[in-house]
Write an enzyme that holds these catalytic residues in place. Structure first.
Site: not given
Ligand code: NAD
Length: 471
Positions: A267, A442
Site C-alpha cells: 500500500a 455536554h
C-alpha cells in the site's frame, strides 16, 4: 436542446456527476466496467474497508471492556461470515446506486470506454461494441494501486488493497508495506482479527501527510497492536518459497537477514487511470505525474471534455471527487461554478481516527504562514474519560492577526465524524471566538473543538495554566 452527457467511470466522482446532470435535465450515459455504479470506493475501497474496520472496532472494544469489568471471553471469528457480511454491505450500497441511476433514467452501460474523437466514445461490452455520442464527456476513471518493483512478484500471497479487502484468510504474520492510509487502516483490521502485523515505512514516521503530533497518537496505538513498525526502511526483495514469503529489508530499522510472512500487503500510494485508449485523439493533456490537466471548472484542454476525481489530481479522496462532479456538471450547464474549496477534510479510519481539514501546522511552517496553534488534550475531556479513550487531541490552526480558523486537526475515536465542524468553520470564515461562543452539548467529544478555542484565549475551564507570578 437536451445536453447529452457521457460519464466514464462510476465512482463517487462519476455517479454523482451523472445523477446531478440527470437531475438538471441532461440525457446521461454512465459507463463503468462494474455491474453497478459505485467505483473502487464502494466496491473495493472506502465501503468494504469501513465495514471491516467496524468489526475490528467491535473486537477491540470488547477486549478493552475488561478494563472496566466487562468480559466477553475470547472472541470467535467466523471469517466466512464476516466476508459475506462485508460483501452484502457492498451489494446493498452498489445495488442502491443502480436503483437510483434507473430512477433518474441514467443509461448505465457496463463496459470499457475508449475515445473515437472528442465527442464520441466506443464502449466494449459483453454484447459487443457500442458507440456513444455526447455533447460533453466527464472522465472520472479514478486511480489504481502503485506497485514496488521488487515486491510485485506474481504470488497470490502478495496483496494490494483490493485483494486484502477480499479477506482471503487471516494470515498469522502479515507484512504491510507503506504506513499511509491504506496500510494503517487494513493493518488495523488484520491486527484486530488476530494477525501479527509488521509495518514497513520508508519515511521517518507513519502517515507522512499528517501533523507529527497528531500522527504520534495513532503511531503509539499502532505500536501497541503491531508486532513491529520499521521506519526509514524498505523492502528489497520478496521470495515465495514453501515456508511463505521471505522478505529482505534495507534501511535504518531493517531486521537482519530475511523474515518470513504469510502475506504481504503493498500500500504505497495510487496512480491516476489516465491511460484511456484513444485519449490521444483529443486535445486532453496529461501531466508528468499522469494526472489529466484541468482548469478551475475541471475542464480539460479539450473544451467538451472534463475530468474529476483521482484522475484530475490530489488529494485522491472520494468526497473531493463528488464535489468536483457538482462543479463540472454546473459548468456544463453554463453556470460560472469553480472548484475552490477552502478546506478538504481527510480522515484516516485507524483506531484512533485521525482527521484534518484546511491548513495543517506542517504546511503553515513549510509555506512560512504565521499561525497560532491551540491544542486541547482529550485527557481533559469528560466524554473521552467515560469512553476510557483519553488518547486524543483537538488542534486549531489560527491566523494570529484575524483570529480566523485556518485549519483543524483531530485525533481520537470518532475524529472523522467531528472534523466537519472544522471544515464548516473554515468555509464560513469563522473566528476562534465563534467556536468558543458556540454552545456545544455536554458531555460530547465535539466540545473539544470549543475547548480548543478556549485554550487559544487562555480561558479553558478544563485546562489549568497557572499564571506567572507577578512578584
Ligand atoms: P499513501 O500515500 O497514504 O501512503 C503510502 C505510504 O507508503 C507513504 O507513507 C509512503 O511514504 C510509503 N511508501 C512509499 N513507497 C514505499 C516503499 N517502497 N517502502 C515503504 N514505504 C513506502 O497511499 P495509500 O495508503 O496506498 O493510499 C492511496 C491513496 O488512497 C491515499 O493517498 C488516499 O488518497 C486514498 N485513500 C484514502 C482513504 C481515506 O480517505 N480514509 C483510505 C484509503 C486510501
Amino acid at each position: 436542446m437536451t445536453t447529452r452527457l457521457a460519464v466514464i467511470g462510476a465512482g463517487p466522482g462519476g455517479y454523482v456527476a451523472a445523477f446531478h446532470a440527470a437531475d438538471a435535465g441532461m440525457q446521461v450515459t454512465l459507463i463503468d466496467a462494474d455491474p453497478n455504479p459505485g467505483g473502487v470506493c464502494t466496491f473495493r475501497g472506502c465501503i468494504p474497508s469501513k465495514a471491516l474496520l467496524h468489526a475490528a472496532r467491535v473486537l477491540d472494544e470488547a477486549r478493552h471492556a475488561e478494563a472496566f469489568g466487562v468480559s466477553f471471553g475470547k472472541p470467535s471469528i467466523d471469517v466466512d461470515k464476516l466476508r459475506a457480511w462485508k460483501d452484502a454491505v457492498v451489494k446493498k450500497q452498489t445495488g442502491g446506486l443502480g436503483l437510483l441511476a434507473r430512477a433518474r433514467k441514467v443509461k448505465f452501460i457496463q463496459g470499457r470506454a475508449s475515445f473515437v474523437d472528442a465527442r464520441t466514445l466506443s464502449v466494449e461490452t459483453s454484447a459487443g461494441e457500442q458507440k456513444v455520442e455526447a455533447d460533453a464527456i466527464i472522465i472520472a476513471t479514478g486511480s489504481r494501486p502503485t506497485t514496488v518493483p521488487n515486491v510485485s512478484i506474481e504470488s497470490p500471497k502478495v496483496l494490494d488493497s483490493t485483494t486484502a479487502l477480499e479477506l482471503p484468510d487471516v494470515p498469522s504474520r502479515l507484512l504491510v508495506v507503506g504506513g499511509g492510509y491504506i496500510g494503517l487502516e487494513l493493518g488495523t483490521v488484520y491486527a484486530a482479527l488476530g494477525s501479527k502485523v509488521t509495518v514497513v515505512e520508508m519515511t521517518d514516521g507513519l502517515l507522512p501527510g499528517a501533523d507529527r503530533d497528531l500522527a504520534a497518537v495513532v503511531a503509539k496505538r499502532m505500536e501497541s497492536c503491531a508486532e513491529a513498525i520499521l521506519l526509514e526502511t524498505k523492502v528489497t526483495s520478496v521470495r515465495d518459497d514453501k515456508k511463505g514469503l521471505s522478505v529482505a529489508f534495507e534501511g535504518k530499522n531493517a531486521p537482519g537477514g530475511s523474515q518470513v510472512f504469510d502475506r504481504v500487503l503493498v500500500a504505497v500510494g495510487r496512480r491516476p487511470n489516465s491511460n484511456i485508449a484513444g485519449l490521444d485523439r483529443t486535445k486532453v493533456k496529461v501531466n508528468q505525474r499522469g494526472f489529466i490537466e484541468v482548469d478551475a471548472q475541471r475542464r480539460t484542454a479539450e473544451p467538451s471534455i472534463f475530468a474529476i476525481g483521482d484522475v484530475a489530481g490530489d488529494p485522491m479522496l472520494a468526497h473531493k471527487a463528488s464535489h468536483e462532479a457538482r462543479v463540472a456538471v454546473e459548468a456544463i450547464h453554463g453556470k460560472p461554478s469553480v472548484f475552490e474549496p477552502r478546506a478538504i477534510p481527510a480522515v484516516v479510519f485507524t483506531d484512533p481516527e485521525l482527521a484534518w481539514t484546511g491548513l495543517t501546522e506542517t504546511d503553515a511552517k513549510r509555506q512560512n504562514i504565521p499561525v497560532e496553534i491551540a491544542k486541547y488534550p482529550w485527557a481533559a475531556s469528560g466524554r473521552a474519560t467515560t469512553l476510557d479513550r483519553p488518547d486524543g487531541m483537538t488542534k486549531l490552526v489560527i491566523d494570529p492577526e484575524t483570529e480566523r480558523i485556518l485549519g483543524v486537526g483531530i485525533v481520537g475515536v470518532g475524529a472523522g465524524e467531528l472534523i466537519s465542524e472544522g471544515t464548516l468553520a473554515i468555509e464560513m470564515g469563522a473566528l476562534a471566538s465563534d467556536l468558543k461562543l458556540t454552545i456545544h452539548p455536554h458531555p460530547t467529544l465535539s466540545e473539544t473543538v470549543m475547548e480548543a478555542a478556549d485554550v487559544f484565549y487562555g480561558e479553558s475551564a478544563h485546562v489549568y495554566k497557572p499564571k506567572k507570578s507577578k512578584i
